[in-house]
Design a protein around this motif. Structure first.
Motif: not given
Length: 331
Positions: A111-112, A203, A205, A221, A223-226, A228
């Motif tokens: 997603d990035v 993400d 992390t 965490n 880790g879905y931000a970025g 999955q």
């Protein structure tokens, strides 16, 4: 295990996926197309004891140079671990810049950046490994096996927040580096401990040294931000029944029981991002289907699985399991 390979700045990284398959015919083209659209350059696919057209589809793709198909010589360690042992001898693995072990029911969603693996890698030029956390996608009431790609059919997932720990396992993209001794199902084995290894979630992390040494899942965490890793363990009900008859593809002695359904049937929140960004994969899939032999074996695989599902529904044990699951859902 690995040769030390430096990625040239003037070319995209060579990214190799290693996987095992057994009786996965209807799902192969969608999965290969998806990962090619993400920037995977090579696929090393091991199969064993297939009854459906899986091997035929993969031989066609092998002939085209799209995959490296190997018949797995299964040792006592089981199909999956045997395949990872044999994979270390494959040129596509030894010469890769990056390697990832991933299954045919796992679809990476980035997603990035530009949504590709090279784009993600470029964001973290000093990183050695990136782990992608499972987000489980449930059955969502789908009954029949169809030709619709899995990410377009199953768009309901486990809650973004508060998922159970056992559903946060991850898979890992890692450099072809002497820091890693050999491939593992979820993450590479370390050559000489965790010191000096830069290992992150997508993400950014960082994993602690303790996590780098032994973790198989993310704690604290998601880790879905970025990115999955969408895990479609069940697919349709009929697909699940075929999977039950087949047994656990990567374990000689384990069967699939109703507890497996309960563990993975999470259809709580809509997750449409991958479905809405599947166009590039669909274009690759359509090019595959224009090839007569591939289209023929793909269609035969669909029919084989539908027939197998009809057979499953006549099995007394499966009928009892279905009745039990239905009672639980209506209770």
């Amino acid at each position: 295990m690995f040769d030390q390979t430096q990625t040239a700045s003037d070319r995209a990284p060579k990214i190799t996926v290693v996987t095992t398959m057994k009786d996965e015919g209807p799902y192969i083209l969608d999965w290969i197309a998806h990962y090619r659209s993400l920037g995977v350059t090579d696929f090393v696919v091991f199969t064993n004891d297939c009854s459906d057209p899986t091997d035929h589809i993969l031989r066609c793709l092998n002939r085209l140079g799209c995959v490296h198909h190997r018949f797995n010589r299964v040792m006592r360690r089981g199909p999956h671990k045997s395949a990872l042992m044999w994979a270390q001898y494959e040129p596509a693995v030894r010469e890769a810049d990056w390697v990832m072990v991933i299954d045919v029911d796992e679809y990476l969603q980035i997603d990035v950046g530009d949504g590709t693996l090279p784009g993600l890698i470029s964001m973290y030029p000093e990183v050695d490994a990136i782990s992608f956390v499972w987000r489980v996608f449930g059955n969502a009431g789908v009954q029949e096996i169809t030709d619709t790609p899995v990410p377009l059919q199953f768009t309901k997932a486990i809650a973004y927040e508060g998922a159970a720990t056992e559903n946060r396992f991850f898979k890992t993209l890692h450099r072809n580096s002497p820091k890693f001794a050999r491939l593992g199902v979820h993450r590479p084995f370390l050559a000489d401990g965790p010191k000096g290894i830069n290992w992150i979630l997508p993400d950014g992390t960082s994993l602690t040294e303790e996590e780098i040494e032994k973790a198989l899942f993310a704690v604290g965490n998601y880790g879905y931000a970025g990115a999955q890793l969408n895990h479609y363990a069940l697919r349709s009900l009929d697909g699940f029944l075929v999977k039950k008859l087949r047994g656990r593809a990567n374990h000689h002695t384990k069967t699939i029981e109703d507890g497996y359904w309960r563990r993975f049937d999470h259809s709580v929140e809509e997750g449409l991002s991958l479905a809405e960004n599947f166009d590039a994969a669909m274009q690759i899939r359509e090019r595959f289907l224009r090839i007569e032999d591939i289209r023929k074996w793909h269609e035969e695989a669909l029919e084989w699985h539908r027939k197998r599902a009809r057979q499953a529904r006549r099995d007394p044990d499966i009928l009892a399991m279905l009745d039990k699951l239905q009672q639980e859902q209506t209770a």
